[in-house]
Design a protein around this motif. Structure first.
Motif, short mmCIF file in Angstrom:
data_model
loop_
_atom_site.label_atom_id
_atom_site.label_comp_id
_atom_site.label_asym_id
_atom_site.label_seq_id
_atom_site.Cartn_x
_atom_site.Cartn_y
_atom_site.Cartn_z
N MET A 1 0.85 -1.19 0.00
CA MET A 1 0.00 0.00 0.00
C MET A 1 0.88 1.24 0.00
N ARG A 2 0.62 2.19 -0.90
CA ARG A 2 1.43 3.39 -0.99
C ARG A 2 0.98 4.44 0.03
N PRO A 3 1.92 5.22 0.60
CA PRO A 3 1.51 6.29 1.50
C PRO A 3 0.76 7.36 0.76
N VAL A 4 -0.13 8.06 1.47
CA VAL A 4 -0.96 9.05 0.81
C VAL A 4 -0.12 10.18 0.23
N GLU A 5 1.03 10.49 0.85
CA GLU A 5 1.86 11.57 0.35
C GLU A 5 2.38 11.27 -1.05
N ALA A 6 2.44 9.97 -1.43
CA ALA A 6 3.00 9.59 -2.73
C ALA A 6 2.04 9.85 -3.88
N VAL A 7 0.80 10.12 -3.57
CA VAL A 7 -0.17 10.34 -4.65
C VAL A 7 -0.78 11.72 -4.59
N LEU A 8 -0.19 12.63 -3.85
CA LEU A 8 -0.69 13.99 -3.82
C LEU A 8 -0.30 14.73 -5.09
N GLY A 161 -7.31 -5.15 -6.50
CA GLY A 161 -7.09 -3.81 -7.02
C GLY A 161 -7.76 -2.71 -6.23
N LEU A 162 -8.52 -3.08 -5.19
CA LEU A 162 -9.16 -2.08 -4.33
C LEU A 162 -8.24 -1.62 -3.21
N ASP A 163 -7.14 -2.33 -3.00
CA ASP A 163 -6.22 -2.01 -1.92
C ASP A 163 -5.28 -0.90 -2.38
N ARG A 164 -5.73 0.34 -2.23
CA ARG A 164 -4.97 1.49 -2.71
C ARG A 164 -5.20 2.68 -1.79
N VAL A 165 -4.31 3.65 -1.86
CA VAL A 165 -4.43 4.87 -1.07
C VAL A 165 -4.61 6.04 -2.04
N LEU A 166 -5.73 6.76 -1.91
CA LEU A 166 -6.04 7.87 -2.80
C LEU A 166 -6.25 9.14 -1.99
N GLN A 167 -5.78 10.25 -2.53
CA GLN A 167 -5.97 11.51 -1.83
C GLN A 167 -7.43 11.93 -1.78
N TRP A 168 -8.26 11.32 -2.65
CA TRP A 168 -9.69 11.67 -2.67
C TRP A 168 -10.48 10.90 -1.61
N ASP A 169 -9.87 9.91 -0.99
CA ASP A 169 -10.55 9.08 0.00
C ASP A 169 -10.69 9.86 1.30
N PRO A 170 -11.92 10.11 1.78
CA PRO A 170 -12.09 10.87 3.03
C PRO A 170 -11.39 10.26 4.24
N ARG A 171 -11.04 8.98 4.18
CA ARG A 171 -10.31 8.39 5.30
C ARG A 171 -8.95 9.05 5.50
N HIS A 172 -8.43 9.69 4.46
CA HIS A 172 -7.12 10.33 4.55
C HIS A 172 -7.24 11.86 4.50
N ALA A 173 -8.44 12.38 4.78
CA ALA A 173 -8.69 13.80 4.58
C ALA A 173 -7.77 14.68 5.43
N ARG A 175 -4.73 14.18 6.60
CA ARG A 175 -3.36 14.22 6.08
C ARG A 175 -3.28 14.99 4.77
N VAL A 176 -4.28 14.83 3.93
CA VAL A 176 -4.28 15.54 2.65
C VAL A 176 -4.37 17.04 2.87
N VAL A 177 -5.28 17.48 3.76
CA VAL A 177 -5.40 18.90 4.05
C VAL A 177 -4.09 19.43 4.62
N GLY A 178 -3.48 18.65 5.51
CA GLY A 178 -2.21 19.08 6.08
C GLY A 178 -1.12 19.24 5.03
N GLN A 179 -1.09 18.35 4.05
CA GLN A 179 -0.09 18.42 3.00
C GLN A 179 -0.30 19.61 2.07
N THR A 191 -5.92 29.53 8.34
CA THR A 191 -6.32 29.17 9.70
C THR A 191 -7.75 28.64 9.74
N ALA A 192 -8.63 29.29 8.97
CA ALA A 192 -10.04 28.86 8.95
C ALA A 192 -10.18 27.46 8.35
N VAL A 193 -9.43 27.19 7.29
CA VAL A 193 -9.49 25.86 6.66
C VAL A 193 -9.01 24.79 7.63
N TRP A 194 -7.90 25.04 8.28
CA TRP A 194 -7.36 24.03 9.20
C TRP A 194 -8.27 23.83 10.41
#
Length: 483
Positions: A1-8, A161-173, A175-179, A191-194
């Motif tokens: 499984m790839r880390p979410v940072e790899a697909v940003l 093929g379902l075992d993947r990490v996507l930046q669009w997946d809310p489970r990783h929201a 980390r994606v916002v932080g990146q 500040t408001a977004v965070w």
């Protein structure tokens, strides 16, 4: 499984394949024996081209997958599209085309960016719902219904093929916002977004372990739902782009289209409710074997075997003594009474949001000598309108608003909302003209209809007094004026 940072975006493999229309035409000819013109359809991560014959008729869609997609992931996407096509005959998913032997029309292709997988997909005509244009309630409901149908079909789908990490997946929201937060240059907005993201994430974590997971399309947005070409209304029945197919929370299949609706003209949170309702009717949001009954700040939670069905329907009121579920003797179940965290009820809200907030507080109307705000349903309202209006005076809404009066170029509904009247032919005069209103009000009503009050409305005039000032909304004669 790839880390979410790899697909940003901007960090990983890129947002798409660098393939020109001329290269796409050559790929179609050399790898699929198809002589056709190629027109780019655009994409954020794949390269898509509409292939057409000389007469302009569509041949297929050439889809060149992003290099980041493995053949296993692509196989999962094609298999999921086939499942939906077989299980939901009323939908038109973009399935992969097959040759005479039943083999998928796919090939490994060398491009300037490296080797990629190219496939021929079914062309789904009709056009998407993209853009800012208004989405009527029927369209919103149709989007929710399609999401429910897809969710139901894919609920038992399993594939490596379902075992993947996507930046669009809310489970990783989070980390994606932080990146991506550093790309918000304004300090106050950053500040408001965070703050909003961390608050939402904290609330989500409280229920995350109870959310069911399954295979989801994850991108049933207005960009990927195609209108039916046979319907004059913007009602979708086509599905394209399975590139974000993954395993995640099942509710994400609904959350993604809801978020895409909110950028359309005039859309507010309460306007997505038809989609939520349609999704729930197709794919119940509450998991089997669970029932929650809320009363003020308290919630009664019951868990029991999946085979047992709760007696109350979703959102139905429950009174003392009402049965909740019939459990066979010896059945084990879990019950808990908890105080739930609720938002502070604001002192004033707009009418369309009142039902939601009134569920968290008592209605103060009786203390003021007023009727409660809960209005009894009037299923015969349209029938009453048909009996009182001429057939040529049609209405343009599936659920027409109830108009009580007019004033100048405005119409005022029974809920107190003001509308700009762009339907009635009142441009030269306007509603409630101070000179014409008294004359209309003194005209005796027809004997075949319900009697109107002495200051009742008349066509293109309303009920305003000669001082040209609007009066507060009052009782509506004959159910109100419905357009």
């Amino acid at each position: 499984m790839r880390p979410v940072e790899a697909v940003l975006p901007g960090v990983g493999p890129g947002s798409g394949c660098a393939v020109t229309a001329d290269q796409a035409r050559r790929i179609a000819a050399e790898h699929f024996g198809l002589t056709a013109h190629a027109e780019s359809l655009g994409s954020r991560q794949d390269a898509n081209f509409l292939l057409t014959y000389d007469d302009g008729s569509p041949a297929a869609v050439l889809k060149i997958a992003n290099q980041a997609f493995t053949t296993t992931e692509i196989d999962a996407q094609d298999t999921a599209a086939d499942l939906i096509a077989d299980a939901q005959p009323g939908l038109r998913p973009a399935t992969v085309l097959r040759d005479a032997d039943g083999n998928r029309r796919a090939a490994a292709v060398d491009t300037d960016s490296g080797p990629v997988t190219a496939r021929l997909l079914r062309h789904v005509p009709g056009g998407t719902l993209s853009g800012p244009r208004h989405l009527p309630p029927r369209t919103v409901a149709a989007m929710g219904r399609i999401a429910g149908q897809v969710s139901t079909t894919l609920s038992g789908f399993r594939h490596p093929g379902l075992d993947r990490v996507l930046q669009w997946d809310p489970r990783h929201a989070e980390r994606v916002v932080g990146q991506l937060l550093e790309h918000v240059t304004e300090a106050d907005r950053r500040t408001a977004v965070w703050s909003a993201a961390t608050e939402a994430w904290a609330a989500l974590l409280e229920v995350a372990d109870r959310l069911p997971r399954q295979a989801v399309h994850l991108d049933l947005t207005d960009d990927n739902l195609v209108r039916s070409p046979d319907n004059p209304l913007p009602l979708p029945d086509g599905i394209i782009d399975f590139g974000d197919l993954t395993d995640t929370w099942a509710v994400c299949e609904l959350a993604i289209p809801l978020s895409s609706m909110l950028h359309h003209d005039g859309m507010e949170p309460h306007h997505v409710l038809p989609a939520v309702r349609a999704f729930h009717e197709t794919r119940p949001l509450s998991a089997p074997g669970h029932l929650a009954v809320t009363c003020g700040p308290y919630a009664l939670q019951l868990s029991f075997p999946d085979a047992v069905r709760p007696a109350p329907t979703a959102d139905a009121p429950v009174r003392a003594g009402d049965p909740l579920a019939a459990l066979p003797a010896g059945t084990r179940f879990h019950v808990s009474l908890q105080e739930q965290a609720v938002s502070a009820v604001p002192p004033l809200v707009r009418p369309e949001y009142a039902p939601g907030w009134l569920a968290l507080t008592a209605d103060p109307a009786p203390l003021l000598g007023l009727p409660t705000s809960a209005t009894a349903p009037q299923p015969d309202l349209l029938a009453r309108r048909e009996a009182a209006f001429a057939p040529v005076q049609e209405h343009y809404y599936a659920n027409p608003p109830r108009m009580e009066r007019g004033w100048r170029h405005h119409m005022i509904s029974a809920e107190g909302r003001s509308y700009l009247d762009m339907v009635n032919n009142v441009t030269p005069l306007g509603h409630a003209h101070p000179r014409s209103s008294p004359r209309c009000a003194s005209t005796p009503p027809p004997s075949t209809s319900s009697p109107a009050p002495s200051t009742g409305p008349c066509p293109n005039s309303g009920t305003e007094e000669p001082n040209d000032r609007p009066r507060p909304p009052g009782p509506s004669p004959v159910g109100g004026i419905i357009r």
